[in-house]
Design a protein around this motif. Structure first.
Motif, PDB file in Angstrom:
ATOM      1  N   GLY A 120       0.792  -1.226   0.000  1.00  0.00           N
ATOM      2  CA  GLY A 120       0.000   0.000   0.000  1.00  0.00           C
ATOM      3  C   GLY A 120       0.822   1.271   0.000  1.00  0.00           C
ATOM      4  N   GLY A 121       2.138   1.147   0.190  1.00  0.00           N
ATOM      5  CA  GLY A 121       2.981   2.335   0.233  1.00  0.00           C
ATOM      6  C   GLY A 121       2.700   3.213   1.441  1.00  0.00           C
ATOM      7  N   PHE A 122       2.361   2.599   2.563  1.00  0.00           N
ATOM      8  CA  PHE A 122       2.013   3.344   3.763  1.00  0.00           C
ATOM      9  C   PHE A 122       3.228   3.831   4.555  1.00  0.00           C
ATOM     10  CE2 PHE A 122      -1.850   0.616   3.305  1.00  0.00           C
ATOM     11  CZ  PHE A 122      -2.717   1.639   2.997  1.00  0.00           C
ATOM     12  N   ASP A 123       4.420   3.397   4.179  1.00  0.00           N
ATOM     13  CA  ASP A 123       5.629   3.784   4.921  1.00  0.00           C
ATOM     14  C   ASP A 123       6.766   4.079   3.942  1.00  0.00           C
ATOM     15  OD1 ASP A 123       7.383   4.253   7.031  1.00  0.00           O
ATOM     16  OD2 ASP A 123       7.851   2.132   7.292  1.00  0.00           O
ATOM     17  N   PRO A 124       6.690   5.203   3.230  1.00  0.00           N
ATOM     18  CA  PRO A 124       7.728   5.493   2.236  1.00  0.00           C
ATOM     19  C   PRO A 124       9.109   5.717   2.860  1.00  0.00           C
ATOM     20  CG  PRO A 124       6.179   7.326   2.410  1.00  0.00           C
ATOM     21  CD  PRO A 124       5.654   6.215   3.259  1.00  0.00           C
ATOM     22  N   GLU A 125       9.151   6.154   4.124  1.00  0.00           N
ATOM     23  CA  GLU A 125      10.444   6.393   4.784  1.00  0.00           C
ATOM     24  C   GLU A 125      11.028   5.126   5.403  1.00  0.00           C
ATOM     25  OE1 GLU A 125       7.656   8.248   5.926  1.00  0.00           O
ATOM     26  OE2 GLU A 125       7.981   9.769   4.383  1.00  0.00           O
ATOM     27  N   LYS A 126      10.292   4.025   5.360  1.00  0.00           N
ATOM     28  CA  LYS A 126      10.708   2.724   5.912  1.00  0.00           C
ATOM     29  C   LYS A 126      10.987   2.796   7.416  1.00  0.00           C
ATOM     30  CE  LYS A 126      11.314   0.771   1.714  1.00  0.00           C
ATOM     31  NZ  LYS A 126      10.099   0.900   1.011  1.00  0.00           N
ATOM     32  N   THR A 127      10.215   3.597   8.134  1.00  0.00           N
ATOM     33  CA  THR A 127      10.407   3.711   9.581  1.00  0.00           C
ATOM     34  C   THR A 127       9.925   2.471  10.324  1.00  0.00           C
ATOM     35  OG1 THR A 127       8.290   4.842   9.794  1.00  0.00           O
ATOM     36  CG2 THR A 127      10.240   6.225   9.599  1.00  0.00           C
ATOM     37  N   ALA A 128       9.015   1.719   9.729  1.00  0.00           N
ATOM     38  CA  ALA A 128       8.445   0.551  10.404  1.00  0.00           C
ATOM     39  C   ALA A 128       9.222  -0.730  10.125  1.00  0.00           C
ATOM     40  CB  ALA A 128       6.996   0.376   9.980  1.00  0.00           C
ATOM     41  N   ALA A 129      10.337  -0.635   9.453  1.00  0.00           N
ATOM     42  CA  ALA A 129      11.085  -1.828   9.062  1.00  0.00           C
ATOM     43  C   ALA A 129      11.509  -2.674  10.269  1.00  0.00           C
ATOM     44  CB  ALA A 129      12.307  -1.434   8.245  1.00  0.00           C
ATOM     45  N   ARG A 130      11.806  -2.041  11.382  1.00  0.00           N
ATOM     46  CA  ARG A 130      12.264  -2.779  12.571  1.00  0.00           C
ATOM     47  C   ARG A 130      11.159  -3.031  13.583  1.00  0.00           C
ATOM     48  NH1 ARG A 130      18.340  -0.851  13.946  1.00  0.00           N
ATOM     49  NH2 ARG A 130      19.078  -0.803  11.809  1.00  0.00           N
ATOM     50  N   TRP A 131       9.986  -2.528  13.338  1.00  0.00           N
ATOM     51  CA  TRP A 131       8.890  -2.705  14.284  1.00  0.00           C
ATOM     52  C   TRP A 131       8.464  -4.167  14.333  1.00  0.00           C
ATOM     53  CZ3 TRP A 131       5.034   1.797  12.868  1.00  0.00           C
ATOM     54  CH2 TRP A 131       5.653   3.015  13.135  1.00  0.00           C
ATOM     55  N   ARG A 132       8.121  -4.632  15.527  1.00  0.00           N
ATOM     56  CA  ARG A 132       7.630  -5.995  15.728  1.00  0.00           C
ATOM     57  C   ARG A 132       6.256  -6.007  16.384  1.00  0.00           C
ATOM     58  NH1 ARG A 132      10.512  -7.695  12.214  1.00  0.00           N
ATOM     59  NH2 ARG A 132      12.700  -8.101  12.538  1.00  0.00           N
ATOM     60  N   SER A 133       5.741  -4.842  16.695  1.00  0.00           N
ATOM     61  CA  SER A 133       4.457  -4.732  17.374  1.00  0.00           C
ATOM     62  C   SER A 133       3.324  -4.679  16.344  1.00  0.00           C
ATOM     63  CB  SER A 133       4.429  -3.456  18.224  1.00  0.00           C
ATOM     64  OG  SER A 133       3.120  -3.172  18.640  1.00  0.00           O
ATOM     65  N   THR A 134       2.409  -5.625  16.461  1.00  0.00           N
ATOM     66  CA  THR A 134       1.269  -5.618  15.538  1.00  0.00           C
ATOM     67  C   THR A 134       0.410  -4.372  15.750  1.00  0.00           C
ATOM     68  OG1 THR A 134      -0.022  -6.983  17.069  1.00  0.00           O
ATOM     69  CG2 THR A 134       1.162  -8.127  15.296  1.00  0.00           C
ATOM     70  N   THR A 135       0.361  -3.887  16.976  1.00  0.00           N
ATOM     71  CA  THR A 135      -0.430  -2.695  17.274  1.00  0.00           C
ATOM     72  C   THR A 135       0.133  -1.475  16.551  1.00  0.00           C
ATOM     73  OG1 THR A 135      -0.957  -3.607  19.449  1.00  0.00           O
ATOM     74  CG2 THR A 135      -1.349  -1.261  19.134  1.00  0.00           C
ATOM     75  N   LYS A 136       1.457  -1.306  16.603  1.00  0.00           N
ATOM     76  CA  LYS A 136       2.082  -0.162  15.926  1.00  0.00           C
ATOM     77  C   LYS A 136       1.950  -0.279  14.414  1.00  0.00           C
ATOM     78  CE  LYS A 136       5.977   1.589  17.397  1.00  0.00           C
ATOM     79  NZ  LYS A 136       7.379   1.723  17.858  1.00  0.00           N
ATOM     80  N   LEU A 137       2.151  -1.478  13.894  1.00  0.00           N
ATOM     81  CA  LEU A 137       2.040  -1.677  12.447  1.00  0.00           C
ATOM     82  C   LEU A 137       0.606  -1.431  11.972  1.00  0.00           C
ATOM     83  CD1 LEU A 137       4.284  -4.850  12.154  1.00  0.00           C
ATOM     84  CD2 LEU A 137       4.825  -2.574  11.269  1.00  0.00           C
ATOM     85  N   ALA A 138      -0.351  -1.955  12.735  1.00  0.00           N
ATOM     86  CA  ALA A 138      -1.759  -1.740  12.382  1.00  0.00           C
ATOM     87  C   ALA A 138      -2.111  -0.254  12.456  1.00  0.00           C
ATOM     88  CB  ALA A 138      -2.670  -2.557  13.299  1.00  0.00           C
TER      89      ALA A 138
END
Length: 145
Positions: free
Chosen positions: A82-100
């Motif tokens: 979906g292109g929701f993170d063009p800066e790739k800030t969520a690449a290291r996230w492991r939390s489903t809550t944060k990703l959602a």
């Protein structure tokens, strides 16, 4: 399903939604029940989930509930598709809550943009093109204008 069954189902869903608005515990139980029934599969399973379709059908709470049933890998796939993170800030996230949350905020922003563009197109179509012509005076009547 025939029309009577659809009317009955609509009534049940409306009553559940009204009750869930007033009771957080009931809302969580209903979300879990909906996830168990496979209802979300209508909108795609796993990475095939279309956030905008779910947002249109049930709003941000329904999208958040649907995303809560997915794995971190599935959520990251939706973010990438979906292109929701063009800066790739969520690449290291492991939390489903944060990703959602990232997906929901991105989908809401995209939906608002689509809605704004639609409204602008409607205004262009509905706005009549009117050109105001200055009144023409007859020879010798300029002093009246």
């Amino acid at each position: 399903m025939d029309d009577n069954e659809m009317i009955y189902a609509k009534g049940v869903l409306i009553r559940l939604a009204q009750a869930a608005r007033d009771d957080e515990i009931l809302a969580a139980r209903i979300r879990a029940l909906v996830a168990q029934t496979g209802f979300y599969d209508i909108f795609g399973a796993g990475p095939a989930t279309d956030p905008l379709a779910i947002l249109k059908a049930g709003g941000a709470p329904m999208l958040r509930a649907r995303l809560a049933t997915l794995s971190v890998a599935d959520l990251k796939q939706i973010i990438a598709d979906g292109g929701f993170d063009p800066e790739k800030t969520a690449a290291r996230w492991r939390s489903t809550t944060k990703l959602a949350g990232l997906i929901v905020s991105g989908a809401v922003a995209r939906w608002e943009e689509i809605d704004r563009e639609r409204a602008e197109r409607e205004q262009e179509v509905l706005a009549p093109v009117v050109t105001v012509q200055p009144p023409k005076s007859l020879p010798g009547t300029e002093w009246m204008l």
